[in-house]
Design an enzyme around this catalytic site. Structure first.
Site, mmCIF file in Angstrom:
data_model
loop_
_atom_site.group_PDB
_atom_site.id
_atom_site.type_symbol
_atom_site.label_atom_id
_atom_site.label_comp_id
_atom_site.label_asym_id
_atom_site.label_seq_id
_atom_site.Cartn_x
_atom_site.Cartn_y
_atom_site.Cartn_z
ATOM 1 N N GLY A 191 -59.587 77.185 75.418
ATOM 2 C CA GLY A 191 -60.733 77.511 74.775
ATOM 3 C C GLY A 191 -60.569 77.832 73.180
ATOM 4 C CG HIS A 192 -58.496 80.545 69.944
ATOM 5 N ND1 HIS A 192 -58.034 79.786 68.819
ATOM 6 C CD2 HIS A 192 -59.064 81.610 69.549
ATOM 7 C CE1 HIS A 192 -58.380 80.464 67.878
ATOM 8 N NE2 HIS A 192 -58.905 81.615 68.111
ATOM 9 C CG HIS A 253 -64.467 81.426 67.255
ATOM 10 N ND1 HIS A 253 -63.174 81.264 66.713
ATOM 11 C CD2 HIS A 253 -64.690 82.647 67.412
ATOM 12 C CE1 HIS A 253 -62.756 82.504 66.616
ATOM 13 N NE2 HIS A 253 -63.381 83.339 67.231
ATOM 14 C CD GLU A 305 -64.917 86.815 66.390
ATOM 15 O OE1 GLU A 305 -64.014 85.801 67.037
ATOM 16 O OE2 GLU A 305 -64.461 88.032 66.320
ATOM 17 C CD GLU A 321 -61.335 86.484 62.988
ATOM 18 O OE1 GLU A 321 -62.381 86.076 63.504
ATOM 19 O OE2 GLU A 321 -60.189 86.634 63.376
ATOM 20 C CB CYS A 389 -56.103 87.554 65.644
ATOM 21 S SG CYS A 389 -58.079 88.086 65.248
ATOM 22 C CB CYS A 390 -56.984 89.926 60.692
ATOM 23 S SG CYS A 390 -58.491 88.708 61.327
#
Ligand code: ZN
Length: 632
Positions: A191-192, A253, A305, A321, A389-390
């Site tokens: 999915g990502h 996203h 997002e 983001e 994550c960032c």
């Protein structure tokens, strides 16, 4: 013409206009980005390590390895933060060998090795929380996503240290994934997106074509409309609405979209399949034509997002983001390699100085997740995030930043970004080519390039003329170049280069006002201030006793650039101007009124001086109100 260097599979992609130099070919030796790299080196990487310990990431691996007892902590994808940190450390070690840092990383790698299962599988969440649940939730489980970050870290660590432990962990897991997924095997993908570009990199490093095939398989799995989506958003959330070759817009996203496009561009770099590039080009035009914030930020909606509709670009509720901006840098970089067109470097630069850099505080230890263009106050960077994550994404970008400055082709070198640096490469004959670059960019527009070593043969030096500049001038050895040749946004200088040659590039840097497309409803009739690639903002701390929401910009007032050494740790270029404060008292507590009621009320406004600071530097003096777009 002389061919430039080093045709290895790791750096020389078949379907590309320009080629990457090895990471240690360009060293940032001073100036703007050197400061940020040093901050990352001295502060951010160690802060990151402590946070990985504190947030439970490393303990999760220890649980998976059976070294401790307890509960899994955090989100399902916590392993990925460790891998991104390791990748950042690898880039750091590549240019700056550091036995202490390498020992710290090697200990983490030892822990990863201990956690890996005997058949190669590795994911602390699944191993600890649902051991029978491998690949049970491809849409949201992030197992392949975490694997992708492991592969990227392994490739970077191998290149940096030539050690093989992490690469062996990665290939064992990749082999298991290749045995599990594929034509005639299990269908589906993560999915990502993330594993796509990682598998292409793993192929480049190992030469094993099965990894390239698997990247293509995962890319081809998208667009079947089978993923669950998020909330009210359907398959487009996961970029699963249409197959990648049919995509005509960026959607869903934002980080997922950027990572997928970076991976698809990597596949193009290896296969040259035109349909992939056509779809990427369509999406890029959709993005810059309707879904891009002035800062290079991406993602208009908190829900999912996600990208919004064209021109849906709200200053206050934008998501932007940090990872989406970093993903955009990664994608635009690959498009630049493919095409050699400056528009991709322009967007990369815009994103870097604004949408990415705002993600990190000047202290190196606090991070934004969202990067709004307007704040009414109360929004501040945090030491770490629940979804973190960032922060490690910023770390790996800063540590690897030098790779984005210069490329080569058979005709010479191309300089895309400007900073004080030394470029150290060689001609195919083996003769070294060393160029030193000196500049105070982005504060000053003079860039001096000195040829320190060359063999006198003829080659082309290309220098990007940024989008914000239309009147670059070049002086070579004291002689102005009367008629500049430009090509795809680059000034082309061809001559027999000899040691001692000096090129002086001047990019006139004036502060300017920027207006937005009138269809962007949220900022209609507003202006922003920009100087060079740097977007500016007003912060409340510089305007005491004034509500920033009441400010109007006087567009006829001059804009003055003033260096303020005192303002924040390393000094800032401030833009002074003036505006008005609109008196809202006659509204008497009401939000709305008949337009006719305005007649007869005096409309008072008081002139005030304005001082704008670079957007990236806001919220370093408290959680102040801030705005980029200022009503006229
Ligand atoms: Zn993020």
């Amino acid at each position: 013409m002389h061919t430039f260097i080093l045709k290895t599979r790791e750096s020389y992609f078949p379907y590309t206009r320009w080629h990457m130099l090895p990471l240690d070919s360009v060293t940032l030796t001073g100036g703007f980005w050197s400061h940020w790299q040093n901050l990352n080196r001295r502060v951010t990487l160690q802060h990151g390590y402590h946070m990985l310990e504190q947030a439970g990431n490393l303990d999760n691996l220890r649980l998976a390895a059976g070294l401790i007892k307890g509960q899994y902590r955090g989100m399902v994808f916590l392993d990925s933060d460790i891998y991104k940190w390791l990748e950042a450390v690898a880039y750091e070690l590549h240019v700056n060998p550091n036995p202490e840092l390498q020992k710290q990383a090697d200990d983490v790698i030892e822990l990863i090795a201990a956690a890996q299962q005997s058949d190669g599988y590795l994911n602390s969440y699944v191993q600890v929380v649902r051991p029978d649940g491998r690949w049970a939730d491809l849409d949201f489980g992030h197992e392949l996503y975490c694997a992708g970050h492991l592969f990227q870290a392994a490739v970077a660590y191998h290149r940096a240290t030539r050690t093989t432990t992490l690469l062996e962990i990665a290939t064992r897991f990749a082999d298991l994934i290749a045995a599990t997924f594929g034509p005639e095997k299990r269908q589906g993908t993560c999915g990502h997106p993330e594993i796509e570009m990682a598998l292409v990199e793993l192929y480049r490093t190992t030469g094993k074509s099965a990894y390239l095939d698997l990247a293509k398989f995962f890319i081809d799995q998208r667009g079947k409309g089978v993923m669950r989506g998020m909330g009210w958003m359907g398959a487009e959330y996961h970029q699963d609405r249409v197959p990648v070759r049919q995509a005509d817009r960026v959607e869903g996203h934002a980080v997922r979209a950027m990572y997928l496009n970076a991976g698809v561009t990597d596949l193009y770099l290896e296969t040259g399949e035109q349909a992939l590039l056509d779809a990427l080009e369509r999406q890029w035009r959709d993005m810059v034509g309707g879904k891009l914030f002035l800062t290079g930020g991406l993602g208009s909606r908190y829900e999912g997002e996600a990208f919004g509709d064209p021109y849906e670009l709200p200053a206050d509720r934008c998501y932007c983001e940090t990872c989406a901006a970093i993903g955009s840098v990664m994608w635009n970089w690959r498009m630049l390699l493919v095409t050699g067109e400056a528009r991709f470097a322009d967007l990369l630069e815009r994103t870097l100085y604004n949408g990415v850099l705002s993600g990190l505080a000047l202290d190196g230890k606090h991070f934004f997740y969202m990067n709004p263009l307007l704040s009414r106050g109360g929004y501040a960077r945090e030491p770490w995030h629940h979804v973190a994550c960032c922060p490690p994404n910023v770390m790996r970008l800063l540590a690897s930043l030098a790779q984005y400055f210069v490329t080569y082709d058979d005709t010479g070198l191309q300089v895309h970004l400007y900073n004080t640096a030394v470029i150290n490469t060689a001609l195919a004959s083996g003769h070294p080519v060393v160029v030193s670059m000196q500049t105070d960019y982005p504060w000053q527009g003079q860039v001096k390039l000195s040829i320190q070593d060359a063999d006198g043969s003829t080659w082309r030096l290309r220098l990007r003329e940024p989008e914000w500049c239309s009147n670059a001038t070049v002086v070579i050895n004291g002689q102005p170049v009367e008629k500049l040749t430009t090509e795809s946004g680059y000034v082309v200088l061809e001559r027999a280069w000899r040691p001692g040659d000096v090129v002086e590039l001047t990019l006139p840097l004036e502060p300017t006002l920027v207006e937005a497309h009138p269809r962007i409803d949220a900022i209609r009739d507003s202006l922003a201030i920009q100087r060079g690639p740097v977007v500016y903002c007003l912060e409340a701390v510089d305007h005491p006793h004034i509500d920033l929401m009441d400010i109007r910009l006087d567009e006829t007032a001059p804009l003055r650039a003033v260096w303020r050494e005192d303002l924040l740790p390393q000094g800032l270029m401030v833009i002074q101007s003036s505006g008005y404060v609109v008196d809202g008292e006659d509204w008497q507590g009401h939000l709305y009124r008949r337009l006719s009621d305005r007649d007869g009320l005096s409309r008072k406004s008081n002139p005030v001086p304005l001082a704008a600071i670079p957007y990236y530097a806001w919220a370093n003096r408290g959680a102040n109100p801030m705005r980029v777009w200022i009503p006229r």
